[in-house]
Each structure stands twice: as structure tokens, then as C-alpha cells.
Design an enzyme around this catalytic site. Structure first.
Site, mmCIF file in Angstrom:
data_model
loop_
_atom_site.group_PDB
_atom_site.id
_atom_site.type_symbol
_atom_site.label_atom_id
_atom_site.label_comp_id
_atom_site.label_asym_id
_atom_site.label_seq_id
_atom_site.Cartn_x
_atom_site.Cartn_y
_atom_site.Cartn_z
ATOM 1 N N LYS A 81 0.846 -1.186 0.000
ATOM 2 C CA LYS A 81 0.000 0.000 0.000
ATOM 3 C C LYS A 81 0.886 1.243 0.000
ATOM 4 C CE LYS A 81 -3.831 2.092 2.626
ATOM 5 N NZ LYS A 81 -4.763 1.913 3.754
ATOM 6 N N SER A 157 -9.329 3.044 2.956
ATOM 7 C CA SER A 157 -8.317 3.623 2.099
ATOM 8 C C SER A 157 -7.482 2.587 1.348
ATOM 9 C CB SER A 157 -7.400 4.527 2.919
ATOM 10 O OG SER A 157 -6.684 3.785 3.883
ATOM 11 N N SER A 181 -10.130 0.841 7.172
ATOM 12 C CA SER A 181 -9.504 0.827 5.850
ATOM 13 C C SER A 181 -9.046 -0.537 5.347
ATOM 14 C CB SER A 181 -8.306 1.788 5.821
ATOM 15 O OG SER A 181 -8.753 3.114 5.901
#
Length: 507
Positions: A81, A157, A181
Site C-alpha cells: 500500500k 483507504s 480501511s
């Protein structure tokens, strides 16, 4: 040697991470071939999904030549990520144009541990700016899209990671969770996602805590066992960390083999802690699961958590505002100048102004609400093994649906240019925008603030073909209990196979 897509007549996408690693360990396929197949699938799907924003193909190919076969994920392609998972020498942008020329000086401790598993780091995934939203539509990269329906968001996210795993680009991808997230995108994309106990996985060396302990890292995966095996690898003592979870004696992977034969006590609710409506499919997923668990002999009762849901959400927002203000202030060291409004997205700038207008007193009082809720939930779990809710209150929004209205944009632009954070705060404009987003996902923040582990499990599919997750929370330190439940549900008729989505058929 044959390409991996032809090994035993099974496609690369149909293996989970541990399955691919087993092929490598048996020397039925070389990691280079798996990497080549991952690159092929990424290049096929990414133009439509926009999940991967930085491709590390050459480094991945070199890494595949030096794999330690003893690692649990030996030779397995993995994406990181673009937030808090720094890889030395590689760009890390936090989804923002202000970081477009920023390169990591060291590996994060998360990445150091991942490397020990033998996973091959093949790229980085799309996120909203600074990981602030439950959708993934950053100005710098554009929106990531949901493999089940590309008109919809994959969530955020960790939206890029979710889209990549759900489409079969890779079996696992890095994720972190400060308010949902991991769980929100897992629910929207039909994946398994577990947020560990606070302090279970590393946050350093550049920080000792993330979002005051609300945020914690793990992965998104298609199988439960991949998540468990990675948590085994990431559960290490970190000297500089502000929080440490009690060590688990044993390993999480073995918990999947444990029979859930004890009569469990499960409390559940389908009522939003904010009091807003919950989509019938989100309610239905929980009710269906409750009925199934009751049929197995477990004690299932409808009961809400003993916390003030609205206070939880506003305590979360106070931290959120403050953390953004602090992030913008810390940018001045990197830029060598003061941060300007046009350095970041308008919503980020306004949230930062609200943070500057938030007092230290408000911040401390909000943290006290976290501790109060943590104690209340620990007492609650003395009676109930699990607390079950919808993962989200609504189905995934369409791309662009949650953009601020023209009035909100104008108000933010004027106030932002004048620095009117206090006025905006009093007017409640940003809170309105934030609550408009949080009302879609009001169930996940509780576990972040209390530090409990929580997971989402894909147990329902709407008539329109969108997956729906069910959330389970357990007492602090009880990831083992969650994995045992997840392992049982994965074998049940309720489990929705991610291979049902259209992108798995485009190989």
C-alpha cells in the site's frame, strides 16, 4: 518448465498465496514464472481498475531469483500500500501530489518482516490522499474501481489493494486500518480482511504509533489462511512502538483447523451507531449469518454494544482532524517551506484547518472516550465471544458520488484561502462532509478506538452482484478466536467466492 497458468491445469489466479508458495517449495514452478504471470494479469486488468500506481517489475524479477524457500510466502507476488509501507529507494506518495518526488530512505519494519516471508514485492497500490477516505479517488492518480462493478468504488483507504486482490492480480496485498480501511474495501470487494489488536504489528521505525494507536497494518487476501500466516510473520516485538499486544502462544494459521465446537455467545446488531438507515442487504447479511450460527447451536442474541456510538464517531473525527493538521505541519520539513492550500486536495486542506482549530483539551477528552469504550467492550466480551454487525451500512458508492456539493466546495475554497478553520468548525461544514461519508461506514471505527481485533467476512451477494461483508469483533488479543470462526465460515455455504466477479473470467 511450463508456465504457472498451466500447472496441473489450474490458473495462477485460482491459487491463494500459500498455495503458490507450496508450488515453489515443491519446485513445480519457479518464482520468476509466477512473477511473469502476475505481471501479465496486472497489465491486463489495471488499465480498467487503476489499482496499481507504481510498478516494480524489474526489482520483482531480481527478487524472484533470490527467494528463501523457507519463507511462508516464498515466491508469492505481493503489492504494498502507498501508505506507511515504505520500501527503501522507492517512491512513497501517500496518494498526494505533494509527495510525488518523495522516496523512502529505509524499509518500514512492516516491509522488513514481509521480506522475511519470501514474498516478492511487485508494486504499490492506489489510495485516497493520506488514506483519509473510505473511497479511493485521489486527484493525483484518479479513482480505483471495483472488480465486481467498475462504476463503483472498491472502498478505502486500502482500495487499490482490494481491487488488485479481488481481480486476481495478486493473492495478497498490503493494507492498514485506522477507521475501517482494511474491512471496508474487503467488504466492498468480497475479500477477507482482519484488523489486528492494537500493537500486534509493527509501525516503525519512522513512528512509534499511527493515528494514536487507531491504525494497524496487515493484508487483504482472498483466503483466511493467507491472512493468518501473514499475521504470524508480522507479530513481532517492536522496541520503539508505543503499544504492544499481549503475545499469542501458538500460531494463528493453526487456528483454522480448530473446530468451533464450543457453544459460543454472539451478540449482534443491525442498527447504525449514528442512527441512520442501514441498507437491507447489509442488514440481511447479518440476519442470515445469525440464523446460520444459531442453527449450529451457538447462542445468538440481538444486543447493541454498551457504548455511545455517536461519541465514538466524533472522538474518531477529533483524532482525524488533529492528525491531518499535524501531517501538514510536518510537511514543512520535507518541503523546506510552508505548506500551501494548492499543495494538497481541498478537503485535506480544510480538514487540516479544522485540526488547527481543535484544542488540546478537545483532543485529550476524545482520547478519554477511547479508553472508556475500551473498558466497556472488555466487560462486554466477558459475556459475549463476538460482537457481530454489518461491516458497512451501505453498498459501495458510485465513482464520484461522494464528491462535495458545489456549495460545499465553494465554502471550503473561500474558507480555505482565508484560513477560516474555526469558522468552518462552527458552521459544521466539514463535519457534514465527514459524517456524510461515515454514515455509510459507521460500524468500523469502534474497534480502532478500543484497540480490539475485528474482521469482515464475505457472506452475502446482492441481486445486482455486489458482495457484502459481515463484521465480527472480539476481545483484545483474541485474533485466534476470529480466525477459528472465519475458517469455519469459509467452508460454509454462506461464503461468497471472489472468483465470481467478472475480472476472474478475463484471464
Amino acid at each position: 518448465m511450463e508456465r504457472v497458468s498451466r500447472v496441473e491445469g489450474v490458473n495462477y489466479q485460482q491459487y491463494d498465496g500459500l498455495g503458490l508458495a507450496e508450488l515453489v517449495k515443491r519446485k513445480e514452478v519457479h518464482p520468476k514464472e509466477i512473477v511473469a504471470e502476475a505481471i501479465r494479469v496486472i497489465e491486463m486488468h489495471n488499465p480498467k481498475l487503476n489499482a496499481v500506481i507504481n510498478k516494480l517489475y524489474e526489482k520483482a524479477e531480481a527478487m524472484a531469483e533470490e527467494i528463501d524457500l523457507n519463507g511462508s510466502f516464498a515466491g508469492v507476488p505481493m503489492l504494498l500500500k502507498d501508505l506507511a509501507q515504505e520500501m527503501e529507494g522507492e517512491k512513497i506518495t501517500f496518494g498526494s501530489k505533494v509527495y510525488q518526488d518523495h522516496y523512502a530512505k529505509v524499509d518500514s519494519n512492516y516491509v522488513k518482516q514481509v521480506r522475511k516471508t519470501g514474498a516478492v514485492l511487485i508494486g504499490q497500490t492506489n489510495i485516497p490522499e493520506f488514506g483519509l477516505m473510505g473511497i479511493t479517488e485521489p486527484a493525483i492518480y484518479g479513482p480505483a474501481r471495483n472488480p465486481w462493478n467498475t462504476e463503483h468504488t472498491p472502498g478505502g483507504s486500502s482500495g487499490g489493494s482490494a481491487a488488485a486482490v479481488a481481480s486476481g492480480m495478486v493473492p495478497i496485498a498490503g493494507a492498514n486500518d485506522g477507521g475501517g480501511s482494511i474491512r471496508i474495501p474487503a467488504s466492498f470487494c468480497g475479500l477477507f480482511g482482519l484488523k489486528p489488536t492494537r500493537g500486534r504489528t509493527p509501525v516503525g521505525p519512522l513512528a512509534g504509533r499511527s493515528w494514536q494507536g487507531a491504525a494497524v497494518d496487515l493484508i487483504l487476501s482472498r483466503s483466511v489462511r493467507d491472512s493468518a500466516a501473514m499475521l504470524d510473520a508480522l507479530s513481532v516485538y517492536e522496541k520503539g512502538a508505543a503499544f504492544h499486544a499481549l503475545p499469542f502462544e501458538g500460531n494463528y494459521l493453526s487456528q483454522l483447523q480448530m473446530n468451533v465446537d464450543k457453544r459460543l455467545k454472539i451478540a449482534f446488531t443491525v442498527q447504525s451507531p449514528l442512527g441512520n438507515k442501514v441498507d437491507p442487504d447489509c442488514k440481511g447479511a447479518v440476519m442470515k449469518t445469525a440464523k446460520f450460527l444459531e442453527s449450529l447451536g451457538h447462542h445468538v442474541v440481538e444486543k447493541e454494544a454498551p457504548v455511545d456510538g455517536r461519541k465514538i464517531v466524533y472522538s474518531f473525527l477529533t483524532m482525524y482532524f488533529g492528525e491531518v493538521a499535524a501531517h501538514l505541519a510536518s510537511l514543512e520539513e520535507i518541503l523546506g517551506r510552508k505548506v500551501k492550500m494548492n499543495d494538497v486536495e481541498m478537503t485535506t486542506w480544510i480538514v487540516g484547518l479544522i485540526g488547527k482549530a481543535t484544542s488540546a483539551k478537545e483532543f485529550v477528552l476524545s482520547l478519554r472516550e477511547w479508553d472508556k469504550a475500551a473498558l466497556e467492550m472488555e466487560i462486554f466480551h466477558e459475556t459475549y465471544d463476538f460482537y457481530m454487525t454489518p461491516t458497512t451500512a451501505m453498498l459501495p458508492a458510485k465513482i464520484g458520488e461522494l464528491d462535495p456539493s458545489p456549495y460545499e466546495k465553494l465554502a471550503m475554497q473561500v474558507s480555505g484561502s482565508l484560513g477560516f478553520g474555526g469558522i468552518l468548525k462552527k458552521a459544521g461544514i466539514v463535519e457534514q462532509v465527514a459524517e456524510n461519508n461515515l454514515k455509510r461506514t459507521p460500524f468500523t471505527q469502534l474497534a480502532n478506538l478500543t484497540g480490539q481485533p475485528a474482521m469482515t467476512v464475505p457472506l452475502h451477494l446482492t441481486q445486482e452482484g455486489l458482495p457484502v461483508g459481515v463484521q465480527f469483533m472480539a476481545a483484545k488479543g483474541r485474533e485466534d478466536l476470529l480466525y477459528s470462526m472465519a475458517g469455519m465460515l469459509e467452508q460454509s455455504e454462506l461464503w461468497v467466492p471472489v472468483q465470481s466477479n467478472p475480472f476472474f473470467k478475463l484471464v
